[in-house]
Write an enzyme that holds these catalytic residues in place. Structure first.
Site, PDB file in Angstrom:
ATOM      1  N   THR A  80       1.561  -6.369   0.346  1.00 27.19           N
ATOM      2  CA  THR A  80       1.963  -5.105  -0.474  1.00 27.19           C
ATOM      3  C   THR A  80       3.266  -5.682  -1.096  1.00 27.19           C
ATOM      4  O   THR A  80       3.494  -5.252  -1.986  1.00 27.19           O
ATOM      5  CB  THR A  80       2.367  -4.042   0.997  1.00 27.19           C
ATOM      6  OG1 THR A  80       1.341  -3.979   1.662  1.00 27.19           O
ATOM      7  CG2 THR A  80       3.075  -2.796   0.161  1.00 27.19           C
ATOM      8  N   HIS A 116      -4.676   0.821   6.349  1.00 30.19           N
ATOM      9  CA  HIS A 116      -4.299  -0.546   6.654  1.00 30.19           C
ATOM     10  C   HIS A 116      -5.310  -1.107   7.716  1.00 30.19           C
ATOM     11  O   HIS A 116      -5.600  -0.357   8.499  1.00 30.19           O
ATOM     12  CB  HIS A 116      -2.829  -0.648   6.900  1.00 30.19           C
ATOM     13  CG  HIS A 116      -2.396  -1.957   7.209  1.00 30.19           C
ATOM     14  ND1 HIS A 116      -2.676  -2.971   8.080  1.00 30.19           N
ATOM     15  CD2 HIS A 116      -1.486  -2.520   6.137  1.00 30.19           C
ATOM     16  CE1 HIS A 116      -1.971  -4.070   7.684  1.00 30.19           C
ATOM     17  NE2 HIS A 116      -1.410  -4.040   6.517  1.00 30.19           N
TER      18      HIS A 116
HETATM   19  C1  GP9 Z   1       4.038  -2.688   5.784  1.00 30.61           C
HETATM   20  C2  GP9 Z   1       2.957  -2.351   4.772  1.00 30.61           C
HETATM   21  C3  GP9 Z   1       1.800  -3.057   4.831  1.00 30.61           C
HETATM   22  O1  GP9 Z   1       5.392  -1.860   5.575  1.00 30.61           O
HETATM   23  O2  GP9 Z   1       3.527  -2.288   3.484  1.00 30.61           O
HETATM   24  O3  GP9 Z   1       1.783  -4.310   4.564  1.00 30.61           O
HETATM   25  P1  GP9 Z   1       0.589  -5.198   4.168  1.00 30.61           P
HETATM   26  O4  GP9 Z   1       0.263  -5.980   5.382  1.00 30.61           O
HETATM   27  O5  GP9 Z   1      -0.397  -4.308   3.521  1.00 30.61           O
HETATM   28  O6  GP9 Z   1       1.207  -6.184   3.206  1.00 30.61           O
HETATM   29 MN    MN Z   2      -0.650  -3.232   1.658  1.00 26.51          MN
END
Ligand code: GP9
Ligand code: MN
Length: 630
Positions: free
Chosen positions: A297, A412
């Site tokens: 992300t 996620h």
């Molecule tokens: C955590 C979210 C997820 O704050 O942005 O992160 P990722 O594992 O998808 O990089």
């Molecule tokens: Mn992410």
């Protein structure tokens, strides 16, 4: 009498006392979240292992007085390190890093409030130091003799075993912990505060040395390349259509394009996102690729805000948060926009708190701004629907125009969802991950639909541009078999896999009326110029590697961080040049095979471009440039 025996227990005793204190601090004074038994175990053993190893170095010191002094001062310095971290933590809920030590503003903040941060019972944190000093005083130096080679070798083996054991456990708990960086809290939780500082010193000094070698001449070559190969300053038809509007950017966690307009159990997976494609105000980009690497992300944020590439290893959010950037929020600020991020996770995750400052993001509404309860929490934050609902009142309070980024989290890994939130049944394959992915994607789809209604009800909708983007893939190559069965293919070839790196991009401009499905290749690198141009902001003095997606005349290739690429005509992956449209193999590179393929000239540009982007980051080159905002 054998005096070796007498000093051996001394350092062990000291390690025990010091380790116990450290454990108590980790567990009860820092608010470290423990999610499972393994974490609990690691955080328990780590302080003892670390103290045994550090204080155990005394075994190699010959002179008795020095050996005792080493133990005494190590305990004192170790305690001071813990204590400074604790004071810092009480103020910032974060651990110290080298860059923070040099960030004077932090310390000014701290010094004014330092008295309030010190608690009377803190004196107890030095109790072990008193005991260790007292014990050392009691020892008769004449009783201490040098350690034999055998003892030293034995100690060395034991220490290495302990160290490896600790790191292996940490790796099991959090794979790629050190290479990816993640979150300081995770690092401290898994390797402890002392190894964390060593790690930080190592990473920072590597970065600093690269920065020192750079000079402003490097910039000239790069801007020439960009002017010749990347940029097109002709204005597109949409230049300025969103002038003065708010930008609401939804970063949709792990949503990949293969679910869009696709079905499971005879049902649409994403009914709302499907319908949005056909909306007259929507531009939907069907060949839009994520370009992230280990920083996930955070990499996708880096790409969209800067139109620079993230790094091939680690997360640039961690390694180069102190750089000078010229990110979208900074440019927007000179156009009287306020930039805000909403994301219900801790602000240290991906080091966002530091990097956002470098991007000139004015406010980060992190977990602390949300009412997170046992019912509405999932994984690293709030359930998306609840997240949007709680975000709306904040959005309404903002000064307009604003640029607001809303980062979702429900979809996620490991794609957990409460039964009551599920409106699509999981898939049935050998991959639990893929199976559970569909219900959570559906949930995010519903959450976005709800957000649209909320935006309309709040009166914000008409004067905004709404962008929805998948941040990166959610289903890795480990699930290729299950993925092939879902897609009705025999296997996932490298070509298919690269095509699976497509994520949805929607640009929705209420009232525009002439939306289309856009088929040309596009990537996250393109968002900065695209958004700025929609708002009517000129970028001709800027340095970036993307193109305005409403322009037809573009550089013609989208780069993956590992050097693979998608061009108008070809796809290059696995040393193979494919026809982009048919997936047919055109040529395979490698020994004994053709050296020059239709992909070769593009490959050269791709590698050049990645190298330039890396140079900008490693050399912190933007510090040499005075960007002119108009
Ligand atoms: C955590 C979210 C997820 O704050 O942005 O992160 P990722 O594992 O998808 O990089
Ligand atoms: Mn992410």
């Amino acid at each position: 009498m054998d005096t070796r025996r007498r000093n051996l227990p001394l350092f062990l005793l000291a390690s025990f006392i010091f380790g116990l204190k450290t454990y108590i601090v980790y567990r009860f004074l820092f608010q470290i979240e423990i999610d499972n038994a393994l974490q609990e175990f690691i955080i328990f053993i780590n302080p003892f292992i670390a103290s045994i190893i550090f204080l155990g170095l005394s075994i190699w010191i010959e002179r008795p007085e020095r050996r005792l002094a080493f133990i005494k001062y190590s305990a004192l310095i170790g305690t001071l390190i813990i204590y400074f971290n604790l004071l810092f933590y009480r103020s910032f809920t974060d651990f110290l890093t080298i860059p923070q030590l040099f960030q004077t503003s932090n310390f000014l903040d701290l010094s004014t409030s330092i008295i309030t941060l010190i608690k009377i019972y803190d004196i107890l944190l030095f109790l072990d130091v008193f005991i260790i000093w007292f014990l050392c005083k009691k020892v008769d130096v004449n009783d201490i003799k040098a350690n034999s080679r055998r003892t030293k070798s034995f100690a060395l083996v034991i220490f290495l075993l302990l160290l490896t054991g600790n790191f292996l456990l940490a790796e099991v708990e959090r794979p790629q912990l050190l290479s990816r960086g993640f979150d300081r809290e995770y690092l401290v939780k898994n390797i402890g505060i002392f190894y964390f500082h060593i790690y930080d010193v190592f990473v920072q000094s590597k970065m600093r040395s690269q920065r020192v070698l750079a000079d402003d001449n490097d910039v000239l070559t790069i801007s020439k390349y960009i002017n010749d190969e990347v940029r097109n300053d002709k204005k597109s038809e949409l230049f300025g259509v969103g002038k003065g509007r708010n930008v609401i950017f939804i970063s949709a966690e792990s949503v990949q394009s293969f679910v869009i307009n696709n079905q499971l159990h005879g049902e649409d997976i994403t009914p709302f996102l499907n319908s949005l494609i056909n909306h007259e105000d929507t531009f939907y980009f069907e060949n839009f690729y994520h370009q992230t690497s280990q920083g996930k992300t955070s990499d996708s944020e880096f790409l969209t805000e800067n139109s620079l590439y993230p790094l091939s290893g680690g997360a640039v959010f961690f390694t180069h948060a102190q750089n000078d950037y010229h990110a979208m929020p900074e440019i927007l600020k000179s156009e009287n926009y306020e930039s805000i991020v909403f994301h219900a996770n801790t602000n240290t995750f991906w080091n966002r708190n530091q990097m956002y400052e470098s991007f000139h993001i004015e406010q980060f509404y992190d977990k602390d701004f949300y009412d997170v309860t046992e019912v509405n929490e999932i994984g690293w934050g709030l359930k998306d629907k609840e997240f949007f609902t709680q975000t709306i009142p904040y959005l309404r309070e903002l000064n307009q125009p604003f640029y607001a980024k809303l980062i979702t989290i429900t979809n996620h890994f490991p794609f957990e969802l409460d039964e009551g939130d599920r409106s699509l049944e999981p898939y049935d394959s050998n991959s639990i991950t893929l199976n559970n992915y569909f219900p959570t994607v559906r949930y995010t789809d519903e959450a976005i639909e709800q957000l649209f209604l909320q935006l309309k009800a709040s009166g914000l909708y008409d004067n905004s541009i709404i962008i929805i983007m998948g941040d990166h893939d959610g289903i890795s190559a480990n699930h290729n078999k299950a993925m092939a069965s879902y897609l009705g293919k025999e296997e996932i070839t490298p070509y298919d896999y690269l095509q699976l790196q497509r994520v949805p991009l929607y640009i929705h401009i209420p009232g525009y009326g002439k939306g289309e499905i856009m088929s040309k290749i596009a990537g996250q690198i393109d968002l900065k110029p695209t958004i700025l141009h929609l708002l009517g902001i000129d970028t001709s003095h800027d340095i970036y590697f993307g193109n305005d997606l409403f322009h037809d005349d573009r550089k013609g290739f989208i780069v993956q961080r590992n050097g693979n690429f998608i061009s108008d005509d070809y796809i290059y992956t696995n040393n193979t040049c494919y026809d982009r449209k048919t997936g047919d193999i055109i040529a395979v590179e490698g020994e004994g095979r053709e050296k020059e393929t239709p992909c070769s000239p593009i490959k050269e540009k791709v590698n050049q471009e990645l190298e330039y982007s890396d140079q900008i980051i490693y050399g912190d080159l933007f510090r040499f440039i005075q960007f002119e905002e108009n």
